[in-house]
Design an enzyme around this catalytic site. Structure first.
Site, PDB file in Angstrom:
ATOM      1  CB  SER A  10      -3.287  10.310   3.826  1.00  0.00           C
ATOM      2  OG  SER A  10      -3.847  10.543   2.542  1.00  0.00           O
ATOM      3  CD  GLU A  12      -0.840   4.225  -2.106  1.00  0.00           C
ATOM      4  OE1 GLU A  12      -1.973   4.740  -2.018  1.00  0.00           O
ATOM      5  OE2 GLU A  12      -0.381   3.749  -3.150  1.00  0.00           O
ATOM      6  CG  ASP A 104      -3.346  -2.092 -10.651  1.00  0.00           C
ATOM      7  OD1 ASP A 104      -4.212  -1.292 -11.054  1.00  0.00           O
ATOM      8  OD2 ASP A 104      -2.344  -1.757 -10.002  1.00  0.00           O
ATOM      9  CG  HIS A 262      -3.251   9.514  -0.761  1.00  0.00           C
ATOM     10  ND1 HIS A 262      -3.140   9.016   0.523  1.00  0.00           N
ATOM     11  CD2 HIS A 262      -2.969   8.481  -1.597  1.00  0.00           C
ATOM     12  CE1 HIS A 262      -2.817   7.726   0.463  1.00  0.00           C
ATOM     13  NE2 HIS A 262      -2.697   7.383  -0.803  1.00  0.00           N
TER      14      HIS A 262
END
Length: 292
Positions: A10, A12, A104, A262
């Site tokens: 995958s 991001e 975060d 990923h």
């Protein structure tokens, strides 16, 4: 050893800012879609910085590529009402995978200001509201979360997320394969049996990666740092060394049984495309040939 064709790969993105950022992401996404990843994930900014752009980016990913997209969802400043609205919107848009994170914290905050303090509470809420509508990904830290009181406490936190209903996990990036394998062994010893997919950060700009690592607690081994620093302004050498280093890391992870990779693309296509092809990962073309 994991069969690469059966693993999950995958990529991001983060929501772009402004027309130029959108154009750059459109170009990168088109090229990365040709690789045929299992899904794209899209980050979710703390304090509202990019929240409004996450749904827009997710929809555009799916509409332009036909590849599933998984929005990140964080606890920071979220309420049951606001997060419930996000979930309903995602379901209506055809999303079937969510990345559930604590998020975060803004500077000076020691816990989220919203109703959920930890990611396991967010996972529980998603399951409570939507049952099995979503495949839920959670995060984990092979080198342990920088705010965890101890390594053991951090593993326990991860176990709570899994018990709350997580289907799989993706890690913070790292450059030490032993840290990943040790973390997986510790989690397995506590009954965790979901896939834990390593997060991979290509190195093209060492100064940038150093900044990211200082913020998120990812360790850059001394020998790597010294090698990179010795190249000075020789960007070509930095990139060549970084490419080879990360490719060999990925090879070791996959050979050791990692259930996929990923990739943190930073909205750029070249680094992930190079790694994908260097590793011989399956692409749309190879999948079509196999099915044909």
């Amino acid at each position: 050893m994991t069969n690469a064709s059966q693993s999950s790969y995958s990529i991001e993105f983060f929501p772009p800012k402004g027309p130029k950022g959108e154009a750059r992401l459109d170009e990168a996404r088109a090229r990365l879609a040709e690789l045929g990843p299992a899904f794209f994930s899209v980050t979710f900014g703390a304090g509202g910085t990019t929240r409004s752009g996450t749904l827009k980016t997710v929809k555009r990913c799916m509409e332009t590529t036909g590849i599933p997209a998984a929005p990140h969802l964080s606890c920071v400043e979220g309420t049951r009402e606001s997060i419930g609205e996000f979930l309903d919107n995602y379901k209506a848009a055809g999303v079937d995978r969510i990345v559930a994170l604590r998020g975060d914290l803004p500077e000076g905050m020691d816990r989220p200001a919203g109703e959920f303090a930890y990611a396991n509470e967010l996972v529980e809420f998603i399951r409570e509201r939507h049952g099995d509508d979503f495949h839920i990904e959670v995060g984990c830290y092979p080198e342990y979360h920088p705010q965890a009181p101890s390594p053991a406490a951090d593993v326990d936190n991860f176990v709570r997320k899994v018990k709350a209903g997580a289907d799989s996990a993706m890690t913070q990036y790292f450059y030490n394969a032993d840290a990943y394998f040790n973390f997986c062994d510790e989690a397995a010893a506590k009954g965790v049996d979901i896939p834990i997919v390593p997060g991979i950060m290509p190195i093209t700009n060492f100064e940038q990666v150093s900044r990211f690592s200082a913020m998120c607690g990812a360790d850059i081994p001394r020998w790597i740092r010294q090698k990179m620093e010795s190249y000075g302004d020789d960007l070509e050498s930095v990139q060549a060394f970084g490419q080879d280093l990360v490719a060999r890391l990925c090879e070791r992870l996959l050979a050791g049984g990692a259930p996929g990779l990923h990739f943190y693309s930073l909205n750029k296509a070249d680094p992930t495309c190079w790694l994908w092809r260097e590793l011989g990962l399956p692409t749309q073309d190879t999948a079509s040939a196999a099915n044909g």
